[in-house]
Design a protein around this motif. Structure first.
Motif, PDB file in Angstrom:
ATOM      1  N   GLY A   1     -15.914   2.152 -34.828  1.00  0.00           N
ATOM      2  CA  GLY A   1     -16.052   2.521 -33.424  1.00  0.00           C
ATOM      3  C   GLY A   1     -15.452   1.477 -32.503  1.00  0.00           C
ATOM      4  O   GLY A   1     -14.751   1.809 -31.536  1.00  0.00           O
ATOM      5  N   ILE A   2     -15.721   0.202 -32.805  1.00  0.00           N
ATOM      6  CA  ILE A   2     -15.134  -0.882 -32.001  1.00  0.00           C
ATOM      7  C   ILE A   2     -13.611  -0.838 -32.094  1.00  0.00           C
ATOM      8  O   ILE A   2     -12.905  -1.006 -31.090  1.00  0.00           O
TER       9      ILE A   2
ATOM     10  N   MET B   1     -22.979  -7.119 -29.854  1.00  0.00           N
ATOM     11  CA  MET B   1     -23.443  -6.211 -30.899  1.00  0.00           C
ATOM     12  C   MET B   1     -23.797  -6.978 -32.168  1.00  0.00           C
ATOM     13  O   MET B   1     -24.835  -6.726 -32.804  1.00  0.00           O
ATOM     14  N   ALA B   2     -22.936  -7.932 -32.560  1.00  0.00           N
ATOM     15  CA  ALA B   2     -23.197  -8.743 -33.753  1.00  0.00           C
ATOM     16  C   ALA B   2     -24.475  -9.556 -33.575  1.00  0.00           C
ATOM     17  O   ALA B   2     -25.301  -9.666 -34.508  1.00  0.00           O
ATOM     18  N   SER B   3     -24.655 -10.106 -32.377  1.00  0.00           N
ATOM     19  CA  SER B   3     -25.837 -10.922 -32.109  1.00  0.00           C
ATOM     20  C   SER B   3     -27.112 -10.083 -32.137  1.00  0.00           C
ATOM     21  O   SER B   3     -28.125 -10.490 -32.720  1.00  0.00           O
ATOM     22  N   ASN B   4     -27.091  -8.908 -31.514  1.00  0.00           N
ATOM     23  CA  ASN B   4     -28.272  -8.044 -31.453  1.00  0.00           C
ATOM     24  C   ASN B   4     -28.695  -7.541 -32.829  1.00  0.00           C
ATOM     25  O   ASN B   4     -29.881  -7.278 -33.071  1.00  0.00           O
TER      26      ASN B   4
ATOM     27  N   GLN C   1     -17.868 -12.863 -37.543  1.00  0.00           N
ATOM     28  CA  GLN C   1     -16.454 -12.833 -37.951  1.00  0.00           C
ATOM     29  C   GLN C   1     -15.835 -11.424 -37.958  1.00  0.00           C
ATOM     30  O   GLN C   1     -14.760 -11.218 -37.379  1.00  0.00           O
ATOM     31  N   PRO C   2     -16.485 -10.419 -38.611  1.00  0.00           N
ATOM     32  CA  PRO C   2     -15.844  -9.092 -38.629  1.00  0.00           C
ATOM     33  C   PRO C   2     -15.730  -8.464 -37.248  1.00  0.00           C
ATOM     34  O   PRO C   2     -14.788  -7.722 -36.964  1.00  0.00           O
ATOM     35  N   PHE C   3     -16.673  -8.781 -36.360  1.00  0.00           N
ATOM     36  CA  PHE C   3     -16.649  -8.217 -35.012  1.00  0.00           C
ATOM     37  C   PHE C   3     -15.569  -8.883 -34.155  1.00  0.00           C
ATOM     38  O   PHE C   3     -15.052  -8.275 -33.217  1.00  0.00           O
ATOM     39  N   ILE C   4     -15.258 -10.122 -34.463  1.00  0.00           N
ATOM     40  CA  ILE C   4     -14.153 -10.803 -33.777  1.00  0.00           C
ATOM     41  C   ILE C   4     -12.809 -10.297 -34.304  1.00  0.00           C
ATOM     42  O   ILE C   4     -11.911  -9.942 -33.536  1.00  0.00           O
ATOM     43  N   LEU C   5     -12.699 -10.231 -35.631  1.00  0.00           N
ATOM     44  CA  LEU C   5     -11.428  -9.851 -36.253  1.00  0.00           C
ATOM     45  C   LEU C   5     -11.063  -8.392 -35.994  1.00  0.00           C
ATOM     46  O   LEU C   5      -9.892  -8.061 -35.812  1.00  0.00           O
TER      47      LEU C   5
ATOM     48  N   ILE D   1     -11.529  -3.527 -45.441  1.00  0.00           N
ATOM     49  CA  ILE D   1     -11.418  -4.924 -45.898  1.00  0.00           C
ATOM     50  C   ILE D   1     -12.468  -5.801 -45.231  1.00  0.00           C
ATOM     51  O   ILE D   1     -13.144  -6.611 -45.885  1.00  0.00           O
ATOM     52  N   LEU D   2     -12.645  -5.639 -43.902  1.00  0.00           N
ATOM     53  CA  LEU D   2     -13.641  -6.445 -43.196  1.00  0.00           C
ATOM     54  C   LEU D   2     -15.057  -6.109 -43.652  1.00  0.00           C
ATOM     55  O   LEU D   2     -15.918  -6.993 -43.788  1.00  0.00           O
ATOM     56  N   GLY D   3     -15.318  -4.814 -43.898  1.00  0.00           N
ATOM     57  CA  GLY D   3     -16.644  -4.408 -44.356  1.00  0.00           C
ATOM     58  C   GLY D   3     -16.971  -4.973 -45.731  1.00  0.00           C
ATOM     59  O   GLY D   3     -18.091  -5.463 -45.962  1.00  0.00           O
ATOM     60  N   LEU D   4     -16.006  -4.891 -46.646  1.00  0.00           N
ATOM     61  CA  LEU D   4     -16.223  -5.391 -48.001  1.00  0.00           C
ATOM     62  C   LEU D   4     -16.360  -6.920 -48.004  1.00  0.00           C
ATOM     63  O   LEU D   4     -17.095  -7.486 -48.820  1.00  0.00           O
ATOM     64  N   THR D   5     -15.646  -7.576 -47.116  1.00  0.00           N
ATOM     65  CA  THR D   5     -15.640  -9.038 -47.085  1.00  0.00           C
ATOM     66  C   THR D   5     -16.892  -9.618 -46.429  1.00  0.00           C
ATOM     67  O   THR D   5     -17.459 -10.618 -46.909  1.00  0.00           O
ATOM     68  N   TYR D   6     -17.361  -9.001 -45.321  1.00  0.00           N
ATOM     69  CA  TYR D   6     -18.424  -9.619 -44.524  1.00  0.00           C
ATOM     70  C   TYR D   6     -19.746  -8.846 -44.479  1.00  0.00           C
ATOM     71  O   TYR D   6     -20.793  -9.435 -44.191  1.00  0.00           O
ATOM     72  N   LEU D   7     -19.731  -7.534 -44.726  1.00  0.00           N
ATOM     73  CA  LEU D   7     -20.922  -6.733 -44.485  1.00  0.00           C
ATOM     74  C   LEU D   7     -21.545  -6.146 -45.751  1.00  0.00           C
ATOM     75  O   LEU D   7     -22.292  -5.178 -45.694  1.00  0.00           O
ATOM     76  N   ARG D   8     -21.215  -6.681 -46.900  1.00  0.00           N
ATOM     77  CA  ARG D   8     -21.809  -6.154 -48.138  1.00  0.00           C
ATOM     78  C   ARG D   8     -23.270  -6.555 -48.249  1.00  0.00           C
ATOM     79  O   ARG D   8     -23.651  -7.665 -47.836  1.00  0.00           O
TER      80      ARG D   8
END
Length: 384
Positions: A285-286, A313-316, A322-326, A377-384
């Motif tokens: 969505g972002i 959003m990341a903070s809340n 990192q994924p929200f910045i990238l 890629i960002l999901g697999l790297t940071y949000l697993r």
């Protein structure tokens, strides 16, 4: 007839030639698109001193063919500097090798000693360190070789001038100076080394965190001015003040959104929309919102607006930032859907004859593919 019924603006007549070794020799006009080369309109072809005004698209070009074009000042100035056009300019001669030269506009005065003389007889090169490259005669269609044209009062000339033009033409009554169209400057090898080497060194020092990038680039600019590689007076002209204003106002808006709570409100709204579908959907969505904004406004402005929302959003959600910045950075760079999204899109928009629909037709699927790869890629790297 390949020449249109009219050309907007001041129409100049420019004479070019196909020399031995030119890639245009042996090709036909249709294949090389010479009837509309970079905004120039082909008026006539002169072959063996014979004028051919009605030119067929299948006409095959030969060595020593003279091509007469019509165009405006900027277009003509640009084509002169193109080394890959396959065209030469007989009137320039050795002037084209000058390290510093300009294209200027002048008008023949009513009491000029040049009136009645041909371009060749006027001897601009010997008298004024310049060469006539194009002529405009108050809407009158000029035909034949430029070198044999007799000059008239009121003729507007485009001159390719060398460094001594200003001193030689000072006080002349033969013509009046109108304006400078474009300036050309050929750098020495050591100057190229300073420019590219200095830029590379500035980036390296910044990457190693030894010197801030702003400081090193500022030192480089001062060095360039001291060595007279680039005229100081031209620096303000190179600054895109409009873009700087957009970035500054966007950053101010982003800060205001954070301090007033608007960023948090929008972040919570997006969370409620996308989070039920998972954390990866949140990144998607972002990405979509950032990409749409970047294609309509500048990517820098899009980043300035979405970045505080994304971080909130990341903070809340107590997720890694990192994924929200990238995802914001990658989405802002994906300007495929409109010709106004990025400078290179605009560069091919006009010359390629594309439309907004063409960009969207190819750019939208490409944006989706790019988004799928980025988010995965960002999901697999940071949000697993």
């Amino acid at each position: 007839m390949l020449c249109p019924s009219f050309v907007q603006g001041t129409e100049y007549i420019l004479q070019t030639q196909i020399n031995e070794g030119s890639p245009l020799a042996g090709k036909d006009i249709r294949n090389e698109n010479l009837d509309r080369l970079k905004g120039l309109y082909l008026v006539e072809l002169i072959r063996d001193n014979e004028r051919i005004p009605a030119i067929s698209l299948t006409t095959q070009l030969r060595v020593n063919d003279q091509l007469v074009f019509a165009g405006d000042t900027e277009t003509i100035a640009d084509i002169i500097t193109q080394t890959d056009s396959g065209l030469s300019f007989p009137t320039l001669g050795s002037l084209q090798d000058s390290k510093k030269s300009e294209v200027v506009e002048v008008v023949i005065s009513h009491n000029s000693s040049l009136i009645g003389k041909t371009v060749m007889e006027a001897n601009f090169r010997g008298r004024y360190d310049s060469a006539i490259i194009a002529i405009h005669r108050n809407g009158e269609r000029i035909s034949g070789k430029i070198t044999f044209q007799k000059l008239k009062a009121g003729d507007v000339l485009l001159l390719f001038v060398g460094k001594s033009f200003e001193s030689r033409s000072a006080g002349t009554l033969d013509f009046y100076y109108i304006s400078k169209v474009k300036a050309f400057r050929k750098l020495e090898k050591w100057q190229y080394f300073v420019l590219f080497g200095g830029t590379g060194l500035a980036i390296l020092l910044s990457a190693l965190r030894l010197v801030p990038l702003f400081t090193s680039l500022l030192v480089l600019i001062i060095l360039i001015n001291m060595l007279k590689i680039y005229p100081p007076k031209d620096i303000p002209k190179s600054i895109d003040y409009e873009l700087a204003m957009v970035i500054a106002l966007s950053l101010a808006l982003g800060t205001a959104m954070l301090k007033t709570g608007v960023a948090e409100m929008l972040a919570n709204s997006l969370i409620s929309i996308f989070l039920p579908f998972g954390k990866v959907a949140l990144l998607a969505g972002i990405y979509l919102i950032t990409s749409l904004l970047a294609n309509l406004i500048t990517n820098k402005a899009a980043v300035a607006l979405i970045f505080p929302i994304s971080l909130t959003m990341a903070s809340n959600l107590s997720l890694p930032p990192q994924p929200f910045i990238l995802v914001v950075a990658f989405a802002a760079a994906a300007n495929f859907m409109t010709p106004i999204g990025y400078q290179t899109n605009l560069m091919v928009y006009g010359p390629g004859g594309y439309s907004f629909r063409d960009f969207f037709k190819i750019g939208f699927p490409l944006t989706l593919l790019y988004m799928a790869a980025t988010v995965a890629i960002l999901g697999l790297t940071y949000l697993r």
